[in-house]
Enzyme design. Structure first.
Site, PDB file in Angstrom:
ATOM      1  N   SER A 177      29.468  53.272  94.576  1.00 39.15           N
ATOM      2  CA  SER A 177      29.949  54.046  95.724  1.00 39.15           C
ATOM      3  C   SER A 177      31.139  53.442  96.446  1.00 39.15           C
ATOM      4  O   SER A 177      31.694  54.077  97.347  1.00 39.15           O
ATOM      5  CB  SER A 177      28.812  54.283  96.724  1.00 39.15           C
ATOM      6  OG  SER A 177      28.306  55.588  96.598  1.00 39.15           O
ATOM      7  N   LYS A 180      34.270  55.501  96.781  1.00 41.72           N
ATOM      8  CA  LYS A 180      34.570  56.364  97.921  1.00 41.72           C
ATOM      9  C   LYS A 180      35.727  55.832  98.761  1.00 41.72           C
ATOM     10  O   LYS A 180      36.384  56.602  99.476  1.00 41.72           O
ATOM     11  CB  LYS A 180      33.314  56.544  98.782  1.00 41.72           C
ATOM     12  CG  LYS A 180      32.191  57.333  98.109  1.00 41.72           C
ATOM     13  CD  LYS A 180      30.982  57.490  99.019  1.00 41.72           C
ATOM     14  CE  LYS A 180      29.917  58.391  98.411  1.00 41.72           C
ATOM     15  NZ  LYS A 180      29.161  57.756  97.321  1.00 41.72           N
ATOM     16  N   SER A 374      27.464  57.163 102.798  1.00 37.47           N
ATOM     17  CA  SER A 374      27.638  57.185 101.337  1.00 37.47           C
ATOM     18  C   SER A 374      27.234  58.547 100.781  1.00 37.47           C
ATOM     19  O   SER A 374      26.405  58.661  99.879  1.00 37.47           O
ATOM     20  CB  SER A 374      26.826  56.079 100.664  1.00 37.47           C
ATOM     21  OG  SER A 374      27.322  55.815  99.364  1.00 37.47           O
TER      22      SER A 374
END
Length: 540
Positions: A177, A180, A374
């Site tokens: 993640s 991102k 997230s």
């Protein structure tokens, strides 16, 4: 000052002093870029969204597959991007503070209040920069922890962007993640921060038909305003998502004013291209990626599970909910809604005003939300806005190409970077630690004030988002609670942490730690201890 020379000084301070030093992370980056006016609110239709308060990053779905997902269970230079409304190019306000944390914070301490987070702090630009030797001495024991497994890392001075210390820093690794960060940087570089995503209703192609047009806003909610939460906290005026109920009210009022009380309903998904199904689709960590959905496709919009059940067809479910809301307002909807036969023309092209229209929070706020919690669904939606702004297909492939292209334009070395999505769920993504650090340096740069929401959106250690339940008592990193802001990342066998920390001398550092280890919990705790050592570092 020797390595760790400032640790005793900090430990001897009061709790207020601890937070004052810790939150220099925020105030440093905000004051260095100046203050910015709040974008004006949209003309209406602004209600509130949802979220949870569990540290969900890396929790697997029921099939055992792991991935980062949205908080609570589980954002062009072109101003004519479909579904977007860049009213003006302006950097976001320095008014967003972390939410969440509460009693889950280490020692039961409350999360810092917005005023404290944004309070002026001493300027750290004149502080001494750590040396490679000092960092090596400070981090050696933490990096030797076998719980980390295979580990690569990078530490840079956020003020100059200079790499200070690393190991395998240029080797591509699975970012999970922390992908991102790339999505967020590209979005805020291409899209004005006060851009909003529109969901509208227009006259259909066939007589008696109305079309619900998906504008790429997965945060559109069917919940009443008093039931909306984001990250476990009530939404405020800046973060409250658009309301499907408000859209139904507008549409019903307009139809009645035109003497119409019976319609057929269809929906337009033409904003996106390609397959809507993520490679790791499990209907829990992520739903189908389509431009029309409510409450991110959750079966239970109030669910606070880490990976909630998602509806099989988010667009159809949104249309069905909308039809129900219209019926409650005296509009008869005949038949069952289905995809529109042709894309709805934009109001500027058709020359007619929408029957109803609601607007998301600004892209700046959406970026903060997707980083703090997230949120996979929101990250993929924002990645598609990047694609549209870059004149690429709004698909997984087009979004990855657009993000890559924009980061390269910003000077990020992309030779060892491979992107397949915007959320980091794809295990084939590859980003070196040095590139993650470069992204954070860009976000802190005075030359790029529009990127500041990337830093304000990072979870605060021990208090917010996916770091809410980390850095607690017994972790070996509790002294760094509140001092670190970082994006987490977890897939099966992969753990990553990339963020900012102010060292003991007041210097803002950017860091990234990337590991491969079968022991997820112990690996995450070991990464937290690495970052915590940076917080105590004089290291020169």
């Amino acid at each position: 000052m020797g390595a760790g020379g400032g640790a005793a000084r900090r430990r001897g301070g009061t709790a207020a002093g601890l937070f004052g030093a810790a939150l220099l992370v925020v105030s440093t980056v905000l004051t260095s870029g100046g203050a910015y006016a709040q974008p004006s609110p949209p003309p209406g239709g602004h209600s509130a969204g949802h979220g949870g308060d569990e540290d969900h990053d890396g929790q697997g779905g029921r099939d055992g597959r792991k991935g980062d997902h949205g908080k609570g269970g589980a954002a062009s230079r072109s101003s004519d991007s479909p579904g977007a409304d860049p009213t003006r190019r302006a950097a976001p306000p320095a008014a967003s503070a972390p939410t969440g944390g509460g009693s889950d914070a280490p020692g039961g301490r409350p999360a810092p209040a917005p005023g404290a987070v944004l309070a002026a702090a001493e300027d750290g630009e004149g502080a001494a920069v750590p040396t490679a030797q000092g960092l090596q001495q400070m981090l050696a024991a933490a990096l030797a922890d076998k719980s980390l497994g295979e580990v690569t890392f990078a530490v840079a001075d956020a003020g100059t962007g200079r790499l200070l210390y690393g190991s395998g820093e240029n080797a591509p690794a699975t970012p999970a993640s922390t992908t991102k960060l790339a999505t967020a940087i590209a979005a805020l570089s291409l899209l004005p921060g006060d851009t909003r995503l529109h969901t509208r209703v227009v006259r259909g192609a066939d007589p008696g038909t109305i079309t619900l047009v998906g504008g790429g806003d997965p945060t559109l909610t069917a919940l009443p305003a008093d039931q909306v939460q984001i990250g476990g906290q009530p939404a405020d005026a800046d973060t409250a998502p658009a309301s499907l109920d408000a859209l139904a009210q507008q549409t019903a009022d307009t139809l009645k004013s035109l003497g119409t009380t019976t319609v057929r309903l269809d929906y337009d998904l033409s904003m996106y291209a390609g397959s809507p199904q993520h490679r790791n689709h499990d209907a829990q960590n992520i739903a189908l990626v389509v431009p029309l959905m409510v409450d991110e496709g959750r079966v239970d919009p109030k669910s606070r599970e880490d990976a909630p059940d998602r509806v099989a067809d988010p667009a159809a479910a949104a249309a069905e909910t909308f039809a129900t809301l219209l019926k409650a307002r005296g509009i008869t909807v005949t038949g069952k809604a289905g995809p529109a036969a042709a894309p709805a023309p934009a109001p500027a092209v058709s020359g007619t005003a929408p029957l109803g229209e609601v607007h998301s929070p600004t892209v700046a706020r959406l970026v903060e939300r997707l980083l703090t919690t997230s949120d996979n669904q929101l990250a993929e939606a924002i990645a598609r806005q990047v694609a549209i702004a870059a004149h690429q297909p709004a698909s997984f492939e087009g979004a990855a190409a657009a993000v890559t292209q924009e980061l390269a334009r910003l000077g990020v070395p992309m030779g060892n970077v491979l992107l397949n999505d915007g959320s980091g769920l794809h295990p084939g993504n590859a980003i070196p630690p040095a590139v993650l650090v470069q992204l954070l340096v860009l976000a802190a740069s005075e030359q790029h004030p529009a990127l500041r929401p990337v830093l304000t959106g990072l979870p605060v250690a021990g208090f917010t988002g996916t770091l809410n339940k980390r850095y607690g008592s017994g972790s070996g990193a509790a002294d760094a609670a509140g001092l670190i802001r970082a994006k987490t990342g977890t897939l099966t066998g992969v753990n990553t942490l990339a963020g900012t920390v102010v060292d003991a001398d007041g210097r803002l550092l950017a860091f990234a730690v990337m590991t491969r280890s079968a022991a997820a919990e112990t690996a995450r705790a070991a990464m937290d201890r690495v970052a915590a050592r940076l917080a105590t570092c004089g290291c020169h």
